[in-house]
Design a protein around this motif. Structure first.
Motif, PDB file in Angstrom:
ATOM      1  N   ILE A 148     -22.994 -36.152  21.408  1.00 52.08           N
ATOM      2  CA  ILE A 148     -24.411 -35.787  21.498  1.00 52.08           C
ATOM      3  C   ILE A 148     -24.650 -34.556  20.636  1.00 52.08           C
ATOM      4  N   GLU A 149     -25.684 -34.612  19.808  1.00 48.90           N
ATOM      5  CA  GLU A 149     -26.002 -33.466  18.953  1.00 48.90           C
ATOM      6  C   GLU A 149     -27.259 -32.788  19.473  1.00 48.90           C
ATOM      7  N   GLY A 150     -27.059 -31.727  20.243  1.00 50.88           N
ATOM      8  CA  GLY A 150     -28.204 -30.980  20.773  1.00 50.88           C
ATOM      9  C   GLY A 150     -28.248 -31.004  22.282  1.00 50.88           C
ATOM     10  N   SER A 175     -20.960 -26.460  16.097  1.00 51.59           N
ATOM     11  CA  SER A 175     -21.803 -26.571  14.899  1.00 51.59           C
ATOM     12  C   SER A 175     -23.245 -26.297  15.327  1.00 51.59           C
ATOM     13  N   HIS A 176     -24.040 -25.707  14.452  1.00 46.82           N
ATOM     14  CA  HIS A 176     -25.478 -25.458  14.690  1.00 46.82           C
ATOM     15  C   HIS A 176     -25.794 -24.228  15.536  1.00 46.82           C
ATOM     16  N   VAL A 177     -24.896 -23.760  16.396  1.00 46.62           N
ATOM     17  CA  VAL A 177     -25.290 -22.669  17.298  1.00 46.62           C
ATOM     18  C   VAL A 177     -25.397 -21.345  16.528  1.00 46.62           C
ATOM     19  N   SER A 207     -18.156 -29.919  14.668  1.00 49.97           N
ATOM     20  CA  SER A 207     -18.133 -31.334  14.268  1.00 49.97           C
ATOM     21  C   SER A 207     -18.585 -31.555  12.836  1.00 49.97           C
ATOM     22  N   HIS A 208     -19.404 -30.641  12.301  1.00 55.51           N
ATOM     23  CA  HIS A 208     -19.883 -30.789  10.908  1.00 55.51           C
ATOM     24  C   HIS A 208     -20.403 -29.449  10.387  1.00 55.51           C
ATOM     25  N   SER A 209     -19.481 -28.613   9.887  1.00 60.98           N
ATOM     26  CA  SER A 209     -19.833 -27.276   9.386  1.00 60.98           C
ATOM     27  C   SER A 209     -18.955 -26.923   8.194  1.00 60.98           C
ATOM     28  N   PRO A 230     -26.785 -20.371   7.112  1.00 58.84           N
ATOM     29  CA  PRO A 230     -26.488 -19.933   8.493  1.00 58.84           C
ATOM     30  C   PRO A 230     -25.748 -20.988   9.315  1.00 58.84           C
ATOM     31  N   ARG A 231     -25.847 -22.255   8.879  1.00 58.26           N
ATOM     32  CA  ARG A 231     -25.141 -23.349   9.575  1.00 58.26           C
ATOM     33  C   ARG A 231     -23.642 -23.339   9.267  1.00 58.26           C
ATOM     34  N   ASN A 232     -23.255 -22.635   8.205  1.00 56.32           N
ATOM     35  CA  ASN A 232     -21.829 -22.541   7.873  1.00 56.32           C
ATOM     36  C   ASN A 232     -21.184 -21.384   8.628  1.00 56.32           C
TER      37      ASN A 232
HETATM   38 ZN    ZN Z   1     -26.333 -31.674  12.466  1.00 55.97          ZN
END
Ligand code: ZN
Length: 439
Positions: free
Chosen positions: A146-148, A220-222, A241-243, A252-254
């Motif tokens: 789940i993403e989010g 990822s994303h936080v 999962s994807h960074s 900023p996502r990296n």
């Molecule tokens: Zn994403």
């Protein structure tokens, strides 16, 4: 013939069947260097992020179809020896406000429908053993993440039921902050409420419950703050999962080098650490691409706002696919970065965090087709193996990066869950039981 008689016959035949012929090769043979293609074929390749479920659900897309502008289908999966994919269960937060759980369930169902339609080629998996079993059966393993965190609608009960349906990781946030965790996507937006610690007490409870269930915690994303808070409290190693690496592309996502090292050290005192799965999105791979994207943002925003107005005036619903089409038309004008830049990210993370802590998180079907040159689908994954070997990575290292590292983390997360399930569930909101001694 009885089973016993058959077994006896087999025993009799054994010396004939398995006796060494006089022409057997000598015991000591020079070690043959495997070709990159052979190394890639010998690996259990795992990708931890593809957004194809949006296509399953909204476009009635089937994995047996031609790509039609997308990145993932059965043909490319077979060509690139992709062994397992974590399909992203991502609910667009504005479009589906008030129905997050419904959309989550429909996306989960869309993945299961694909498995049901292609039982000869796809096997549903929800464990490391499940992935390996599918591989042994020469089938592609379909998993879900789940993403989010908004998908759980502030309910641990929903979280547990998603686990029961087979969801094996959750990205704590997407680009939107939740009531309990902050996102890097809106952390600078003052109109969005953020919490001081990055995770509220309930947020910590979510992480604990994920640890207890055996659901991988995906950071990822936080926001950076949420990242560090999560790492302090998690009892199991985490995944990104994807960074990508922020040192190479300042998005900023990296992740900063410090964050990469922190993931490698995440988990309990005896943990072997987490893994960073590198995102293929051109905007996270190349600084020049990221800068070009930022420069066109005002124009893109204007075009989207105008299209929304137009749809409203015509009484049409403005869908996410409409917005995506506009974004894609602008991003298609930016030159694609070379594949070597993506390899730079893998190499950088392997050097900073260790080769045991890097993997692949393509973001196929989630980046409007914006991928490095020559990388359009899983069929191109062998190019990554070839590029890594050209830089001196051994066959063993390649197999770790291609999927071995993720399997190791997944196994450890399940072991931690078993250990926690043997204990009473603590009342986290009363006292945090997970303060770790400084290492
Ligand atoms: Zn994403």
């Amino acid at each position: 013939m009885t089973a016993r008689a058959f077994a006896a016959l087999l025993l009799l035949a054994y010396p004939v069947l398995f006796a060494q012929t006089p022409t057997a090769p000598p015991a000591k043979m020079p070690i043959k260097t495997l070709s990159p293609e052979a190394v890639h074929r010998s690996a259990l390749v795992i990708d931890t992020h593809a957004d194809t479920p949006q296509r399953f659900l909204d476009e009635n897309y089937d994995l047996a179809d031609p790509l039609n502008g997308g990145n993932l289908n059965l043909d490319s999966i077979h060509k690139g020896n992709l062994g397992a994919e974590f399909f992203s269960i991502w609910v667009e937060p504005k479009l589906y406000k008030g129905q997050y759980a419904r959309r989550t369930l429909e996306l989960i169902d869309s993945v299961k429908q694909q498995v049901a339609r292609h039982p000869d080629q796809i096997q549903f998996a929800a464990s490391p053993e499940g992935i390996e079993e599918a591989h042994r059966n020469h089938k592609f393993a379909a998993l879900m993440g789940i993403e989010g965190g908004h998908s759980i609608e502030n309910s641990l009960a929903l979280l547990r039921q998603y686990y029961a349906l087979g969801v094996r990781y959750m990205t704590l946030t997407w680009s939107n902050s939740t009531d309990w965790a902050d996102s890097s996507g809106d952390i600078d937006d003052t109109s969005v409420p953020h919490n001081k610690e990055g995770l509220t007490e309930f947020g910590k409870d979510v992480v604990y419950e994920m640890n207890r269930l055996g659901m991988m915690v995906d950071i990822s994303h936080v926001s950076d703050h949420t990242f560090y808070r999560t790492l302090v409290i998690t009892r199991a190693p985490v995944i990104a999962s994807h960074s990508g690496a922020r040192a190479l592309c300042n998005a900023p996502r990296n992740m900063t080098d410090d964050m990469l090292r922190a993931v490698a050290r995440s988990g309990g005192p005896n943990s072997k650490g987490g893994v960073i799965q590198v995102n293929f999105f051109s905007g996270f791979v190349s600084q020049a691409y990221w800068d070009a994207m930022k420069a066109q943002k005002p124009e893109v925003d204007k075009a989207i706002a105008e299209a929304k107005e137009k749809a409203k005036a015509e009484g049409r619903e403005f869908k996410y696919a409409d917005e995506e089409k506009i974004q894609r038309s602008y991003m298609d004008r930016i030159p694609r970065p070379p594949l070597s830049m993506l390899i730079d990210h893998i190499d950088h993370i392997a050097k900073v965090a260790g080769v045991d802590h890097v993997g692949l998180g393509s973001d196929f079907d989630g980046v409007s087709g914006q991928l490095p040159e020559g990388l359009d689908s899983p069929a191109d994954l062998p190019k990554i193996t070839a590029a890594l070997m050209a830089r001196g990575y051994s066959a063993e290292d390649c197999r770790k990066i291609l999927g071995g590292n993720l399997l190791r983390v997944f196994r450890e997360v399940e072991q931690v869950a078993k250990d926690l399930q043997a204990q009473d569930r603590p009342k986290i909101t009363v006292k945090q039981p997970f303060e770790k001694a400084a290492k």
